[in-house]
Write a protein that holds these residues in place. Structure first.
Motif, PDB file in Angstrom:
ATOM      1  N   PRO A   1       8.001   3.845  15.405  1.00 51.54           N
ATOM      2  CA  PRO A   1       7.805   5.124  14.715  1.00 51.54           C
ATOM      3  C   PRO A   1       8.858   5.430  13.665  1.00 51.54           C
ATOM      4  CG  PRO A   1       7.330   5.379  17.045  1.00 51.54           C
ATOM      5  CD  PRO A   1       7.856   3.984  16.870  1.00 51.54           C
ATOM      6  N   GLU A   2      10.113   5.017  13.915  1.00 54.16           N
ATOM      7  CA  GLU A   2      11.157   5.298  12.923  1.00 54.16           C
ATOM      8  C   GLU A   2      10.995   4.460  11.652  1.00 54.16           C
ATOM      9  OE1 GLU A   2      13.020   2.678  16.215  1.00 54.16           O
ATOM     10  OE2 GLU A   2      11.665   4.412  16.069  1.00 54.16           O
ATOM     11  N   GLN A   3      10.132   3.442  11.696  1.00 47.23           N
ATOM     12  CA  GLN A   3       9.883   2.619  10.510  1.00 47.23           C
ATOM     13  C   GLN A   3       8.651   3.067   9.727  1.00 47.23           C
ATOM     14  OE1 GLN A   3       9.709  -1.067  12.987  1.00 47.23           O
ATOM     15  NE2 GLN A   3      11.222  -1.876  11.569  1.00 47.23           N
ATOM     16  N   TRP A   4       7.909   4.019  10.261  1.00 54.06           N
ATOM     17  CA  TRP A   4       6.647   4.388   9.630  1.00 54.06           C
ATOM     18  C   TRP A   4       6.839   4.895   8.212  1.00 54.06           C
ATOM     19  CZ3 TRP A   4       2.895   7.147  13.556  1.00 54.06           C
ATOM     20  CH2 TRP A   4       2.646   6.268  14.631  1.00 54.06           C
ATOM     21  N   GLY A   5       7.930   5.598   7.985  1.00 53.56           N
ATOM     22  CA  GLY A   5       8.168   6.149   6.649  1.00 53.56           C
ATOM     23  C   GLY A   5       8.232   5.083   5.572  1.00 53.56           C
ATOM     24  N   GLU A   6       8.593   3.840   5.952  1.00 50.19           N
ATOM     25  CA  GLU A   6       8.677   2.766   4.972  1.00 50.19           C
ATOM     26  C   GLU A   6       7.299   2.364   4.458  1.00 50.19           C
ATOM     27  OE1 GLU A   6      10.761  -0.449   6.828  1.00 50.19           O
ATOM     28  OE2 GLU A   6      12.389   0.833   7.540  1.00 50.19           O
ATOM     29  N   LEU A   7       6.248   2.639   5.252  1.00 51.25           N
ATOM     30  CA  LEU A   7       4.898   2.245   4.855  1.00 51.25           C
ATOM     31  C   LEU A   7       4.139   3.360   4.141  1.00 51.25           C
ATOM     32  CD1 LEU A   7       5.625   0.020   7.000  1.00 51.25           C
ATOM     33  CD2 LEU A   7       3.180  -0.099   7.457  1.00 51.25           C
ATOM     34  N   ALA A   8       4.676   4.574   4.207  1.00 49.99           N
ATOM     35  CA  ALA A   8       3.967   5.701   3.588  1.00 49.99           C
ATOM     36  C   ALA A   8       3.753   5.506   2.088  1.00 49.99           C
ATOM     37  CB  ALA A   8       4.706   7.003   3.876  1.00 49.99           C
ATOM     38  N   PRO A   9       4.779   5.075   1.299  1.00 49.10           N
ATOM     39  CA  PRO A   9       4.538   4.877  -0.137  1.00 49.10           C
ATOM     40  C   PRO A   9       3.446   3.853  -0.420  1.00 49.10           C
ATOM     41  CG  PRO A   9       6.896   4.933   0.318  1.00 49.10           C
ATOM     42  CD  PRO A   9       6.211   4.868   1.640  1.00 49.10           C
ATOM     43  N   LEU A  10       3.385   2.797   0.398  1.00 46.36           N
ATOM     44  CA  LEU A  10       2.354   1.780   0.201  1.00 46.36           C
ATOM     45  C   LEU A  10       0.969   2.370   0.464  1.00 46.36           C
ATOM     46  CD1 LEU A  10       1.510  -1.173  -0.283  1.00 46.36           C
ATOM     47  CD2 LEU A  10       1.873  -1.578   2.170  1.00 46.36           C
ATOM     48  N   LEU A  11       0.838   3.169   1.510  1.00 38.50           N
ATOM     49  CA  LEU A  11      -0.456   3.793   1.814  1.00 38.50           C
ATOM     50  C   LEU A  11      -0.886   4.723   0.683  1.00 38.50           C
ATOM     51  CD1 LEU A  11      -2.843   4.494   3.624  1.00 38.50           C
ATOM     52  CD2 LEU A  11      -1.368   6.129   4.823  1.00 38.50           C
ATOM     53  N   PHE A  12       0.036   5.527   0.182  1.00 38.67           N
ATOM     54  CA  PHE A  12      -0.307   6.439  -0.910  1.00 38.67           C
ATOM     55  C   PHE A  12      -0.731   5.672  -2.159  1.00 38.67           C
ATOM     56  CE2 PHE A  12       2.738   9.522   1.253  1.00 38.67           C
ATOM     57  CZ  PHE A  12       1.709  10.233   1.850  1.00 38.67           C
ATOM     58  N   GLU A  13      -0.027   4.577  -2.437  1.00 38.39           N
ATOM     59  CA  GLU A  13      -0.341   3.779  -3.625  1.00 38.39           C
ATOM     60  C   GLU A  13      -1.728   3.146  -3.514  1.00 38.39           C
ATOM     61  OE1 GLU A  13       0.779  -0.638  -5.184  1.00 38.39           O
ATOM     62  OE2 GLU A  13       2.419   0.535  -4.323  1.00 38.39           O
ATOM     63  N   ARG A  14      -2.017   2.506  -2.374  1.00 44.83           N
ATOM     64  CA  ARG A  14      -3.271   1.770  -2.232  1.00 44.83           C
ATOM     65  C   ARG A  14      -4.483   2.697  -2.086  1.00 44.83           C
ATOM     66  NH1 ARG A  14      -2.540  -2.978  -4.230  1.00 44.83           N
ATOM     67  NH2 ARG A  14      -4.558  -3.533  -3.276  1.00 44.83           N
ATOM     68  N   SER A  15      -4.255   3.933  -1.621  1.00 45.72           N
ATOM     69  CA  SER A  15      -5.377   4.853  -1.406  1.00 45.72           C
ATOM     70  C   SER A  15      -5.601   5.802  -2.571  1.00 45.72           C
ATOM     71  CB  SER A  15      -5.129   5.668  -0.129  1.00 45.72           C
ATOM     72  OG  SER A  15      -3.982   6.503  -0.284  1.00 45.72           O
ATOM     73  N   ALA A  16      -4.835   5.657  -3.653  1.00 44.52           N
ATOM     74  CA  ALA A  16      -4.891   6.632  -4.750  1.00 44.52           C
ATOM     75  C   ALA A  16      -6.280   6.754  -5.355  1.00 44.52           C
ATOM     76  CB  ALA A  16      -3.866   6.248  -5.823  1.00 44.52           C
ATOM     77  N   SER A  17      -6.989   5.644  -5.496  1.00 48.71           N
ATOM     78  CA  SER A  17      -8.282   5.695  -6.180  1.00 48.71           C
ATOM     79  C   SER A  17      -9.424   6.136  -5.280  1.00 48.71           C
ATOM     80  CB  SER A  17      -8.606   4.313  -6.775  1.00 48.71           C
ATOM     81  OG  SER A  17      -8.721   3.352  -5.738  1.00 48.71           O
ATOM     82  N   ARG A  18      -9.286   5.993  -3.963  1.00 52.45           N
ATOM     83  CA  ARG A  18     -10.374   6.290  -3.035  1.00 52.45           C
ATOM     84  C   ARG A  18     -10.119   7.522  -2.170  1.00 52.45           C
ATOM     85  NH1 ARG A  18     -13.821   1.885  -1.614  1.00 52.45           N
ATOM     86  NH2 ARG A  18     -13.389   0.003  -2.834  1.00 52.45           N
ATOM     87  N   GLY A  19      -8.862   7.939  -2.084  1.00 56.21           N
ATOM     88  CA  GLY A  19      -8.516   8.963  -1.114  1.00 56.21           C
ATOM     89  C   GLY A  19      -8.224   8.326   0.227  1.00 56.21           C
ATOM     90  N   MET A  20      -7.498   9.050   1.075  1.00 58.78           N
ATOM     91  CA  MET A  20      -7.068   8.493   2.359  1.00 58.78           C
ATOM     92  C   MET A  20      -8.248   8.054   3.224  1.00 58.78           C
ATOM     93  SD  MET A  20      -3.769   8.368   2.892  1.00 58.78           S
ATOM     94  CE  MET A  20      -2.239   9.029   2.230  1.00 58.78           C
ATOM     95  N   GLU A  21      -9.203   8.938   3.420  1.00 53.25           N
ATOM     96  CA  GLU A  21     -10.296   8.614   4.319  1.00 53.25           C
ATOM     97  C   GLU A  21     -11.144   7.457   3.779  1.00 53.25           C
ATOM     98  OE1 GLU A  21     -10.709   9.629   7.357  1.00 53.25           O
ATOM     99  OE2 GLU A  21      -8.892  10.846   7.151  1.00 53.25           O
ATOM    100  N   GLY A  22     -11.390   7.469   2.454  1.00 54.56           N
ATOM    101  CA  GLY A  22     -12.148   6.384   1.864  1.00 54.56           C
ATOM    102  C   GLY A  22     -11.438   5.047   1.989  1.00 54.56           C
ATOM    103  N   TYR A  23     -10.113   5.074   1.822  1.00 54.98           N
ATOM    104  CA  TYR A  23      -9.335   3.835   1.914  1.00 54.98           C
ATOM    105  C   TYR A  23      -9.336   3.300   3.350  1.00 54.98           C
ATOM    106  CZ  TYR A  23      -5.466   0.552   1.543  1.00 54.98           C
ATOM    107  OH  TYR A  23      -4.678  -0.574   1.578  1.00 54.98           O
ATOM    108  N   LEU A  24      -9.126   4.180   4.338  1.00 56.85           N
ATOM    109  CA  LEU A  24      -9.125   3.736   5.730  1.00 56.85           C
ATOM    110  C   LEU A  24     -10.498   3.227   6.149  1.00 56.85           C
ATOM    111  CD1 LEU A  24      -6.903   6.545   7.285  1.00 56.85           C
ATOM    112  CD2 LEU A  24      -6.251   4.179   6.839  1.00 56.85           C
ATOM    113  N   SER A  25     -11.542   3.837   5.607  1.00 52.06           N
ATOM    114  CA  SER A  25     -12.893   3.337   5.877  1.00 52.06           C
ATOM    115  C   SER A  25     -13.079   1.945   5.297  1.00 52.06           C
ATOM    116  CB  SER A  25     -13.937   4.292   5.300  1.00 52.06           C
ATOM    117  OG  SER A  25     -13.880   5.554   5.941  1.00 52.06           O
ATOM    118  N   LEU A  26     -12.539   1.729   4.098  1.00 53.24           N
ATOM    119  CA  LEU A  26     -12.611   0.399   3.488  1.00 53.24           C
ATOM    120  C   LEU A  26     -11.955  -0.648   4.380  1.00 53.24           C
ATOM    121  CD1 LEU A  26     -13.050  -1.618   1.120  1.00 53.24           C
ATOM    122  CD2 LEU A  26     -10.827  -0.854   0.231  1.00 53.24           C
ATOM    123  N   LEU A  27     -10.754  -0.343   4.899  1.00 50.13           N
ATOM    124  CA  LEU A  27     -10.030  -1.307   5.735  1.00 50.13           C
ATOM    125  C   LEU A  27     -10.797  -1.643   7.001  1.00 50.13           C
ATOM    126  CD1 LEU A  27      -6.308  -0.089   5.453  1.00 50.13           C
ATOM    127  CD2 LEU A  27      -7.450  -1.921   4.194  1.00 50.13           C
TER     128      LEU A  27
END
Length: 464
Positions: free
Chosen positions: A27-53
């Motif tokens: 859990p203390e490492q989760w913050g390191e992945l937040a920028p990557l999630l925001f970057e990759r989901s920018a075009s689809r939105g969070m829910e759309g991106y997670l659905s894609l995965l």
């Protein structure tokens, strides 16, 4: 973890990453992945991106994530002690006239490891290079493309002697290119270790598997699954090389741990012969006589009762209790007596008892360790190191022998030897037998001994 956090997009993303790539994040490492999630989901939105995965159309995105998330630090001729035993012992033992030797480098990153094997095979001449089949696999497509290109920086070649650089690499303005004769001997595939591939992991597919410094990024349940797959894919008696700080303790019982000089590695155990099932023979028992009931022998219980006394340092009471036990003359009883001599400062008596125990297989490793302690108390640290090394040879899983050997090696200035022994001690200590901790832990518990090992490793200017 709160219910809201467990359902957050970031938590769901991290769970998908672990499920698909096997990478575990605290859990203390989760913050390191937040920028990557925001970057990759920018075009689809969070829910759309997670659905894609989660969809069948996610392959390209997972390949992109693998490029960003997998760790690829490596270089030529890394962990030379393991490579030396691979070249001098393992590969020659597998060589058969005209038959290929199949070597898999799992998690090969940019290819330095498989190319190192091919290079050393040609240099040392102990195995016909034409028999060697080396395959490197990695989940990172960019790393595989780099490996196939076979162009490396001076930093990747930092452990390669100048003569070998000149013989096997061609220098250009873009770096060092591996010469075609060596490059063409190694094949590469993009492959995820977590994905089922029955044809690839078919039984007896490989003679040797190297999976070094890969498992430390996976949780235990993922590691068990991968190691089981590798065990199946190895020929009986095939070899597995892990990183110096990785161990199969608590992961798999399919392998035996081996040591050669400073190198630790594993050999797959031969399958047990099928048991012959005989028809049960019924022996009539007279009505007036009851069939005897087997009682477990009480001797181990009697000896075990002394261990709390040793933990509490009530040595005089333990001594009196031991003398009253019929098991005192057995090897384990003699070992307890020797330890009591040691704790009482009667080193001559402890040494005499240790010498007698050496010839007994069940106590050989403990006897070597005990004699090492005696020599250490007498000031003979070189002799003590030899005894601790002998204890590790007798039982390679004896964590305390590696710990003492590493500590004395550091004091003697042999830093490389110390690092190997201390890393092995730290990997084995979580599973060290409670009996050994009681007998030889010097009053330290498991956690305290782990801290001792970490401090010693820090003194070697390196922390695992």
């Amino acid at each position: 973890m709160t219910e809201a956090l467990s359902r957050s997009p970031l938590a769901r993303f991290i769970a998908l990453v672990e499920q698909r790539l096997g990478l575990h994040y605290e859990p203390e490492q989760w913050g390191e992945l937040a920028p990557l999630l925001f970057e990759r989901s920018a075009s689809r939105g969070m829910e759309g991106y997670l659905s894609l995965l989660n969809s069948t159309a996610s392959e390209a995105e997972w390949r992109a994530l693998a490029e960003r998330l997998t760790v690829g630090e490596t270089y030529f001729l890394r962990h030379p002690a393991q490579l030396e035993v691979l070249m001098s012992k393992v590969l020659p033992s597998l060589a058969q006239p005209g038959a290929p030797i199949r070597v898999l480098c799992a998690g090969c990153s940019t290819g330095e490891e498989p190319y190192s094997i091919a290079l050393l095979c040609r240099e040392q001449g102990k195995v016909d290079p034409s028999q060697l089949r080396v395959l490197g696999i990695d989940v990172n497509p960019r790393a595989i493309a780099h490996a196939r290109n076979a162009r490396y920086s001076p930093w990747s070649l930092r452990s390669v002697p100048q003569a070998l650089r000149e013989r096997w690499f061609q220098r250009s303005s873009e770096g060092f290119f591996l010469r075609p004769a060596l490059r063409d001997q190694v094949l590469f595939e993009e492959r995820n270790l977590l994905e089922d591939a029955p044809a690839f992991w078919a039984p007896a597919s490989f003679h040797v598997i190297l999976c070094r410094n890969v498992m430390l990024y996976f949780p235990a349940e993922v590691t068990r699954k991968i190691i089981a797959r590798m065990s199946q894919a190895l020929v009986p008696g095939g070899y597995l090389f892990l990183g110096p700080s990785e161990t199969l303790r608590g992961i798999s019982e399919d392998f035996e741990l081996l040591r050669s000089a400073d190198a630790f590695y594993y050999r797959r155990k031969a399958p047990a012969p099928a048991a012959t099932v005989a028809e049960p023979v019924s022996t009539p028992v007279p009505a007036t006589v009851k069939a005897p009931v087997r009682q477990p022998p009480p001797m181990q219980e009697g000896l075990d009762a002394l261990l709390p006394l040793l933990d509490a340092e009530r040595y005089a009471e333990a001594w009196a209790r031991l003398d009253a036990l019929p098991q005192a003359a057995l090897p384990q009883g003699q070992l307890l007596r020797a330890v009591l001599h040691l704790n009482a400062g009667r080193f001559a008596e402890a040494e005499h008892a240790g010498q007698q125990l050496l010839s007994m297989r069940d106590t050989e490793a403990s006897a070597h360790f005990l004699l090492g302690v005696c020599l250490e108390h007498s000031g003979d640290e070189a002799g003590a190191r030899n005894r601790y090394a002998a204890a590790a040879r007798a039982d390679p899983t004896f964590a305390l022998s590696h710990l003492r050997a590493g500590t004395l090696a550091r004091r003697a200035g042999n830093v490389a030897e110390a690092r190997v022994a201390l890393r092995m001690a730290l990997s084995l200590l979580p599973q060290e037998k409670p009996l050994r901790l009681t007998l030889f832990g010097g009053g330290f518990g498991r956690h305290g001994l782990m801290q001792v090992g970490l401090r010693e490793l820090q003194a070697c200017t390196e922390v695992p």
